[in-house]
Scaffold this active site. Structure first.
Site, PDB file in Angstrom:
ATOM      1  N   CYS A  94       0.864  -1.177   0.000  1.00  0.00           N
ATOM      2  CA  CYS A  94       0.000   0.000   0.000  1.00  0.00           C
ATOM      3  C   CYS A  94       0.904   1.231   0.000  1.00  0.00           C
ATOM      4  O   CYS A  94       1.714   1.397   0.915  1.00  0.00           O
ATOM      5  CB  CYS A  94      -0.876  -0.029   1.255  1.00  0.00           C
ATOM      6  SG  CYS A  94      -1.887   1.439   1.489  1.00  0.00           S
ATOM      7  N   CYS A 109      -1.052   3.783  -6.606  1.00  0.00           N
ATOM      8  CA  CYS A 109      -1.903   3.163  -5.584  1.00  0.00           C
ATOM      9  C   CYS A 109      -2.116   1.732  -6.055  1.00  0.00           C
ATOM     10  O   CYS A 109      -2.403   1.502  -7.237  1.00  0.00           O
ATOM     11  CB  CYS A 109      -3.233   3.898  -5.475  1.00  0.00           C
ATOM     12  SG  CYS A 109      -4.492   2.985  -4.536  1.00  0.00           S
TER      13      CYS A 109
HETATM   14  N1  DGL Z   1      -3.921   0.549  -2.060  1.00  0.00           N
HETATM   15  C1  DGL Z   1      -3.580   1.696  -1.282  1.00  0.00           C
HETATM   16  C2  DGL Z   1      -2.410   2.461  -1.846  1.00  0.00           C
HETATM   17  O1  DGL Z   1      -1.596   1.870  -2.525  1.00  0.00           O
HETATM   18  C3  DGL Z   1      -4.655   2.525  -0.854  1.00  0.00           C
HETATM   19  C4  DGL Z   1      -5.591   2.921  -0.502  1.00  0.00           C
HETATM   20  C5  DGL Z   1      -6.627   3.495   0.288  1.00  0.00           C
HETATM   21  O2  DGL Z   1      -7.065   2.779   1.156  1.00  0.00           O
HETATM   22  O3  DGL Z   1      -7.006   4.632   0.027  1.00  0.00           O
HETATM   23  O4  DGL Z   1      -2.259   3.618  -1.602  1.00  0.00           O
END
Ligand code: DGL
Length: 267
Positions: free
Chosen positions: A72, A186
């Site tokens: 993440c 993301c």
């Molecule tokens: N998948 C997460 C990232 O790479 C993010 C997200 C979220 O919960 O807003 O930032």
């Protein structure tokens, strides 16, 4: 051999997990989706730090993980330095928007970075962007709401938001002044790459970090002599609805049933 822990606010990290399983087929993975507390990206650092700590502690306590991949961008920018300080014996791999390969391959020198508001507002991202000042024109596109739409399998919202944010990321093309490279900053966004591509010319390059993170994880484990040589496996855990995570894994991971089965749990 103990498993490798992988976590994200929800299903986005499955895009990283797919690359990890391809690179490290003999490893056992525990994937934790913090669905009950998602999304992270529009909530501020204190929230993301608290959740990252709790999930990491749970993965250590329940599975004795031998390494952690923070799949993440938002959690990496907000919390990885604290997690490393608090767990010095645990190798922790994180990720950040892939500006370096984008700058290296862009011909027009114009790049758009799609990411959460949290990632793009962070000091870590500012430092990364500034390190390329002068070599590329980098535009930030915060994609509010897109993670929520992906988490909810909301096709209509996904389609609307992809159109909106791709319009902000352009104009695309191969001539001076046009954007020829989009960084997916993301881990949720590679899951909707087909939808994003509908609003772009075929030559537009999308760059994500799944494969490099998997290679880095291999390097780290090899240097510590912690690579496994077993059968490999996957366990899915969620702080929210476990069936939703299973459905997401079936859809985005092309997941075959794991010999180890799955477990649900609340963080
Ligand atoms: N998948 C997460 C990232 O790479 C993010 C997200 C979220 O919960 O807003 O930032």
């Amino acid at each position: 051999m103990k498993p490798i822990g992988v976590f994200d606010s929800g299903v986005g990290g499955l895009s990283v997990l797919a690359a990890l399983r391809a690179e490290l087929p003999h490893e056992r993975f525990v994937y934790f989706a913090d669905t009950a507390y998602a999304p992270y990206g529009e909530r501020g650092d204190a929230y993301v730090i608290e959740r990252s700590r709790k999930v990491t502690e749970q993965l250590i306590a329940e599975h004795g993980i031998k390494a952690l991949v923070v799949a993440c961008n938002t959690a990496t920018t907000a919390a990885i330095h604290l997690l490393r300080a608090e767990h010095p014996a645990l190798p922790i791999v994180g990720l950040e928007p892939a500006l370096k390969p984008a700058v290296a391959t862009s011909r027009t020198g114009r790049i758009s970075v799609m990411a959460t508001r949290g990632t793009l507002a962070s000091a870590k991202y500012a430092a990364l962007r500034d390190s390329f000042a002068g070599s590329a024109d980098v535009r930030a596109v915060p994609c509010d709401g897109l993670v929520k739409a992906i988490e909810g399998f909301d096709e209509e919202a996904i389609s609307l938001l992809c159109a909106r944010y791709m319009a902000q990321a352009g104009p695309f093309g191969d001539t001076a002044g046009q954007v020829d490279t989009v960084v997916l900053g993301c881990t949720h966004y590679p899951l909707v790459k087909n939808e994003l591509q509908r609003h772009a010319p075929p030559a537009l390059r999308f760059i994500d970090t799944g494969a490099p993170v998997a290679q880095q994880t291999r390097r780290v484990l090899a240097s510590l002599n912690r690579l496994a040589d077993g059968e490999g496996g996957l366990r899915l855990q969620s702080s929210g609805d476990h069936a939703l995570l299973e459905a997401a894994a079936a859809r985005w991971l092309a997941r075959s049933p794991s010999p180890q089965g799955t477990t649900a749990s609340a963080a």
